[in-house]
Scaffold this motif. Structure first.
Motif, short mmCIF file in Angstrom:
data_model
loop_
_atom_site.label_atom_id
_atom_site.label_comp_id
_atom_site.label_asym_id
_atom_site.label_seq_id
_atom_site.Cartn_x
_atom_site.Cartn_y
_atom_site.Cartn_z
N SER A 116 30.48 25.92 16.27
CA SER A 116 29.49 26.56 17.14
C SER A 116 30.13 26.86 18.48
CB SER A 116 28.30 25.63 17.37
OG SER A 116 27.72 25.23 16.16
N PHE A 131 17.66 32.90 11.21
CA PHE A 131 16.81 32.30 12.22
C PHE A 131 15.42 32.92 12.20
CE2 PHE A 131 21.21 31.89 13.25
CZ PHE A 131 21.33 30.55 13.57
N THR A 143 26.33 26.56 13.31
CA THR A 143 25.22 27.37 13.78
C THR A 143 25.64 28.01 15.10
OG1 THR A 143 22.84 27.39 14.31
CG2 THR A 143 24.11 25.46 15.04
N HIS A 144 24.75 28.79 15.71
CA HIS A 144 25.04 29.28 17.06
C HIS A 144 25.10 28.10 18.02
CE1 HIS A 144 24.74 33.62 16.58
NE2 HIS A 144 23.63 33.48 15.88
N TYR A 157 16.25 24.41 20.10
CA TYR A 157 17.65 23.97 20.20
C TYR A 157 17.74 22.46 20.04
CZ TYR A 157 18.47 28.42 22.66
OH TYR A 157 18.56 29.74 22.99
N THR A 186 21.77 25.84 17.94
CA THR A 186 20.58 26.65 17.71
C THR A 186 19.95 26.24 16.38
OG1 THR A 186 21.59 28.48 18.91
CG2 THR A 186 19.74 29.00 17.49
N GLN A 193 17.58 34.71 16.83
CA GLN A 193 19.03 34.77 17.03
C GLN A 193 19.59 35.65 15.93
OE1 GLN A 193 21.11 33.21 19.32
NE2 GLN A 193 19.36 32.37 20.42
#
Length: 196
Positions: A145, A38, A104-105, A123, A116, A43
């Motif tokens: 996620s 990121f 992803t997150h 986002y 994320t 992140q």
């Protein structure tokens, strides 16, 4: 080494749409969008994500499914990001596929869940998504996620817009996950999807 990562273990499949279309009868096309690092470290990185996504892709393709694309989540705009509007809409958007896999997150908030994106502070938000209403009509959204399926009083509100376009199925996590190594997990998920 044990470390916490906001990844989803695909715990269950939620039938939320009304089409009832089977995903098991034929081979299908799919796309993959994964993000491992990121911008400006806004992140924490998710080591091995790209390897894990490659394992998922290989398993799906070994079963005869066609991968249409494999991208990261860089150079996307959160204000316009609705999954199906990214890139060349006719060949690379989510609604040109049967299934889309995203790693992803993630997080759950009042009225929305998020993916994320790579860019600092960006986002993709579920309340701005509407999937399933173009081309082949996306039927399955697979999220690797955290919290995308968090089961609380906001669950329906978080998913309402996403399913309004005709999406039939979604997978995700109901909370945070602890992650040890993803290649095997992703191969297992791909195997389960390919043989169901």
């Amino acid at each position: 080494m044990k470390f916490r990562m906001c990844f989803v273990f695909v715990v269950s499949v939620f039938l939320m749409g009304s089409s009832g279309a089977s995903l098991a009868s034929d081979t299908h096309d799919f796309g993959t969008r994964c993000q491992q690092d990121f911008q400006n470290d806004w992140q924490s990185s998710l080591p091995n994500t790209y390897r894990a996504c490659s394992s998922f892709n290989e398993t799906m393709m070994d079963a005869g499914n066609q991968r249409r694309f494999y991208y990261n989540l860089q150079n996307t705009s959160a204000t316009q990001y609705r999954l199906h509007d990214v890139g060349d809409h006719t060949t690379h958007g989510a609604d040109t596929l049967t299934g889309l896999f995203v790693a992803t997150h993630g997080g759950a908030f009042s009225g929305r869940w998020v993916y994320t994106l790579h860019e600092d502070g960006e986002y993709a938000e579920s309340n701005k998504m509407r999937l399933g209403d173009d081309a082949k009509e996306l039927r399955l959204l697979m999220s690797y996620s955290c919290d995308t399926m968090k089961g609380d009083s906001d669950f329906v509100q978080r998913w309402r817009n996403v399913f309004r376009g005709g999406l039939s199925y979604a997978t995700g996590a109901h909370g945070d996950l602890y992650f040890y190594g993803s290649r095997r997990t992703m191969r297992s998920i791909g195997d389960d999807l390919a043989t169901e």
